[in-house]
Design an enzyme around this catalytic site. Sequence first.
Site, short mmCIF file in Angstrom:
data_model
loop_
_atom_site.label_atom_id
_atom_site.label_comp_id
_atom_site.label_asym_id
_atom_site.label_seq_id
_atom_site.Cartn_x
_atom_site.Cartn_y
_atom_site.Cartn_z
CD GLU A 60 -1.37 -2.41 1.36
OE1 GLU A 60 -2.63 -3.59 1.24
OE2 GLU A 60 -0.31 -2.99 1.55
CD GLN A 82 -6.82 -6.31 -2.59
OE1 GLN A 82 -7.05 -7.04 -1.33
NE2 GLN A 82 -7.69 -7.02 -3.50
CG PHE A 83 -10.92 -4.74 2.64
CD1 PHE A 83 -12.45 -4.77 2.75
CD2 PHE A 83 -9.94 -6.07 1.89
CE1 PHE A 83 -13.14 -6.28 2.39
CE2 PHE A 83 -10.65 -6.60 1.65
CZ PHE A 83 -12.09 -6.65 1.60
CB ALA A 84 -10.81 1.41 5.10
CG ASP A 85 -10.12 -3.27 8.21
OD1 ASP A 85 -10.71 -2.92 7.03
OD2 ASP A 85 -10.53 -3.48 8.94
CE1 TYR A 86 -5.39 -6.12 5.87
CE2 TYR A 86 -6.57 -6.10 3.00
CZ TYR A 86 -7.21 -6.73 4.85
OH TYR A 86 -7.05 -7.88 5.15
N PRO A 89 -0.45 1.71 5.79
CG PRO A 89 0.08 -1.07 5.68
CD PRO A 89 -0.32 -0.52 5.99
CG HIS A 129 -11.33 -7.76 6.20
ND1 HIS A 129 -10.67 -9.03 7.24
CD2 HIS A 129 -10.45 -8.47 4.78
CE1 HIS A 129 -9.65 -9.78 6.19
NE2 HIS A 129 -9.92 -9.15 4.68
#
Length: 338
Positions: A60, A82-86, A89, A129
Amino acid sequence: MAQMNMVQALNSAMDVMLGRDRSVVVMGQDVGYFGGVFRCTDGLQRKHGEHRVLDMPIAEGGIIAAAIGMATNGLRPVAEIQFADYIYPGFDQITSELARLRYRTAGDMFAPVTVRVPAGGGIRGGQTHSQSPEALFAHICGIKVLMPSNPYDAKGLLISAIEDDDPVIFFEPKRLYNGPFDGDPNKPATPWSAHPKGEVPEGHYTVPMGRAEIVKPGNEVTVITYGTLVHVAEAAAKASGTDAEIIDLRSIVPLDVETIATSVKKTGRCVIVHEATRFAGFGAELAATIQEECFWNLEAPIERVAGWDTPYPHAFEWEYFPGQERINAALKKVKAAA
């Protein structure tokens, strides 16, 4: 007008802009050949080519860094995380570089980067997620933050974001991709074709950033919310018989203070609803703004309904999710105040 769900509306926005502006590129993990984890970019690489819709590695920070470099050299990247959680970085790249580029160059350079971020829970995604980190980015000067609640706004706002010369973090409520959601997970799914905001123009149009929408006029209580919780708040107000004025922010930064203040001054009561955790959530900024603008008009303390201050639990998802029951309790409390 065409009938679209939110996935199709977002896809249409990117398709329109890829065709309209050769400087627009789409990039992210699996956005090309596979069409995105939620299919929002399906078919775009086949139509516009591998040099316009780019599959990126699982990095990311690298995705955001590459997007910044592209933007400073004349392109308009639309980067998907892909997901807010990622997104974390890439947080340093966003906050230390992307947000400050125009400022640190005294306007000589700008970075028209749009970062698309699926966010929120309600899909059994668990702690990794389901996050809604919009408040983190709202705190960073130089970034615009959006979160639509329906297909019509999603397409119009995404086009506005891509055309804007400043960086935009574009949060997409995953639970709304395929239909509106009233907060009851036991009900059958409702398609967007049954909702008026599922009618979406096929061509180019914009929804302006910085303008909230009053989705339901009312006189008893003002409910301020955004994303998935717009539909939950509507259902809660209807179920409780509350004559609520429901405001869909759509744009978190810039914030439409005028619409909020006008409504609260009229009703004298306010409930703020969001899915993200309560402590230091964006609802706190809303409450502070309302207190500053509407103090002498308030007839009751402002109530906040939000996620709990814990990671998003998989097993207790619907206890965490701010559903109709919790919203109704807040509505009852502000109505009962002297």
